[in-house]
Design an enzyme around this catalytic site. Structure first.
Site, PDB file in Angstrom:
ATOM      1  N   GLU A 144       8.928  -4.261  10.673  1.00  0.00           N
ATOM      2  CA  GLU A 144       9.391  -2.972  10.149  1.00  0.00           C
ATOM      3  C   GLU A 144       9.967  -2.106  11.260  1.00  0.00           C
ATOM      4  OE1 GLU A 144       6.690  -1.054   7.448  1.00  0.00           O
ATOM      5  OE2 GLU A 144       7.833   0.814   7.444  1.00  0.00           O
ATOM      6  N   GLU A 167      -1.712  -5.569   8.456  1.00  0.00           N
ATOM      7  CA  GLU A 167      -0.930  -5.028   9.576  1.00  0.00           C
ATOM      8  C   GLU A 167      -1.608  -5.313  10.905  1.00  0.00           C
ATOM      9  OE1 GLU A 167      -0.147  -0.854   8.918  1.00  0.00           O
ATOM     10  OE2 GLU A 167       0.805  -1.221   6.972  1.00  0.00           O
ATOM     11  N   LYS A 191      -1.291  -9.464   2.617  1.00  0.00           N
ATOM     12  CA  LYS A 191      -0.614  -9.037   3.852  1.00  0.00           C
ATOM     13  C   LYS A 191      -1.511  -8.054   4.574  1.00  0.00           C
ATOM     14  CE  LYS A 191       3.168  -6.082   3.825  1.00  0.00           C
ATOM     15  NZ  LYS A 191       2.680  -4.898   4.548  1.00  0.00           N
ATOM     16  N   ASP A 193       0.843  -1.203   0.000  1.00  0.00           N
ATOM     17  CA  ASP A 193       0.000   0.000   0.000  1.00  0.00           C
ATOM     18  C   ASP A 193       0.878   1.253   0.000  1.00  0.00           C
ATOM     19  OD1 ASP A 193       0.909  -0.190   2.587  1.00  0.00           O
ATOM     20  OD2 ASP A 193      -1.073  -0.099   3.527  1.00  0.00           O
ATOM     21  N   SER A 194       2.213   1.054  -0.009  1.00  0.00           N
ATOM     22  CA  SER A 194       3.136   2.170  -0.252  1.00  0.00           C
ATOM     23  C   SER A 194       2.914   2.744  -1.658  1.00  0.00           C
ATOM     24  CB  SER A 194       4.594   1.721  -0.078  1.00  0.00           C
ATOM     25  OG  SER A 194       4.837   0.535  -0.802  1.00  0.00           O
ATOM     26  N   ASP A 231      -1.047  -6.088  -0.279  1.00  0.00           N
ATOM     27  CA  ASP A 231      -1.518  -5.475   0.968  1.00  0.00           C
ATOM     28  C   ASP A 231      -3.029  -5.269   0.965  1.00  0.00           C
ATOM     29  OD1 ASP A 231       0.539  -5.058   2.806  1.00  0.00           O
ATOM     30  OD2 ASP A 231       1.225  -3.222   1.821  1.00  0.00           O
TER      31      ASP A 231
HETATM   32  O1  KIV Z   1       3.559  -1.164   1.646  1.00  0.00           O
HETATM   33  C1  KIV Z   1       4.757  -1.494   1.740  1.00  0.00           C
HETATM   34  O2  KIV Z   1       5.605  -1.124   0.915  1.00  0.00           O
HETATM   35  C2  KIV Z   1       5.158  -2.314   2.876  1.00  0.00           C
HETATM   36  C3  KIV Z   1       6.622  -2.543   3.073  1.00  0.00           C
HETATM   37  C4  KIV Z   1       7.225  -1.359   3.695  1.00  0.00           C
HETATM   38  C5  KIV Z   1       6.888  -3.776   3.839  1.00  0.00           C
HETATM   39  O3  KIV Z   1       4.346  -2.751   3.613  1.00  0.00           O
END
Ligand code: KIV
Length: 274
Positions: free
Chosen positions: A192, A125, A123, A54-55, A93
């Site tokens: 992280e 959180e 994934k 989600d980055s 994510d």
């Molecule tokens: O969204 C992302 O890029 C991440 C990484 C920082 C692990 O979750």
């Protein structure tokens, strides 16, 4: 035989292959990807895992945080990456607001990502607070990667992007959450921005692969945001980041040369036209 060639022995990276890598002490490589062209290159290079993170909210859409990106937008990025890959495992994510506090909604979000993008796994959180969602998603046959330590979707709770779990109480809570995620059936966990000693301890106490970003060298693998690692982003310089290229400068120079060539009528020349 190089590690890279050893990796290529596997036709496809699966969660079982990742576990076997941890068991024999082979480090796992992971990068983010959000589009077809970059995912093609990273997969051809032999990366083990691509994370459609989600980055994308930051590096693709220009938002300050990861919170605004939507499930539809994540599915668009994930489908583009999936169309590119032949070998690596793709993790996607679950975006903010698509799984917290409602395990049924979490399952629906995960199923949309698997069905509409063709993803291999998801994934999310958090630990104890999302454990019902984790169990429900896994019970539907969807592999889940956990994410502990600095969890950017909770940035307004933390208030800062500094190193997490430096104090004993938070470190103990992180270890307890890692064990909960392992017990619930997660295939791996991202840690992280935590102290290296804590990262190593978790990797030693937990049987599933632990992938670090700013969690030191004692974990089972490393992940970086592709734009940071290639030097496309230039403002972001945390201590854990190693830049392998300075693409910001290279793209800037190439673009300036192109502009000059167009303005001076040097481009196109006779061989570059019909
Ligand atoms: O969204 C992302 O890029 C991440 C990484 C920082 C692990 O979750």
């Amino acid at each position: 035989m190089s590690v890279h060639k050893e990796n290529k022995e596997f036709k496809k990276i699966t969660t079982n292959v990742l576990l076997a890598m941890k068991q024999r002490g082979e480090k796992i490589s992971m990068l983010t990807a959000y589009d077809f062209s970059m995912a093609t290159i990273l997969d051809d290079a032999g990366i083990d895992i691509l994370l459609v993170g989600d980055s994308a909210s930051n590096v693709m859409a220009g938002h300050e945080t990861t919170l605004p990106i939507t499930l539809d937008q994540m599915i668009y990025h994930a489908a583009s990456v999936i169309r590119a890959v032949k070998r690596c495992l793709v993790v996607v994510d679950l975006p903010f607001g698509s799984y917290q506090g409602n395990s049924k909604e979490a399952l629906n979000s995960a199923i949309r990502i698997m069905k509409e993008a063709g993803a291999h796994s998801i994934k999310l959180e958090g630990g104890e607070e999302v454990i019902d969602s984790v169990k429900r998603i896994i019970s539907a046959g969807v592999p889940v990667m956990g994410h502990l330590g600095l969890t950017p979707q909770s940035i307004y709770k933390f208030g800062t992007y500094t190193v997490r779990a430096k104090e004993e109480a938070e470190a103990d809570q992180l270890i307890a959450n890692a064990k909960l995620l392992e017990g619930a059936g997660c295939f791996a966990i991202v840690l992280e921005k935590i102290p290296a000693a804590l990262g190593q301890r978790v990797a030693e106490e937990i049987k599933i692969p632990i992938i670090g970003i700013g969690a030191g060298g004692g974990v089972d693998g490393q992940v970086l945001v592709m734009h940071d690692m290639l030097g496309i982003t230039k403002e972001f310089s945390p201590r854990f980041l190693r830049r392998y290229l300075n693409l910001y400068e290279e793209i800037l120079d190439a673009t300036k040369k192109y502009i000059t060539d167009v303005k001076s009528k040097d481009f196109p020349n006779e061989n570059e036209q019909y």
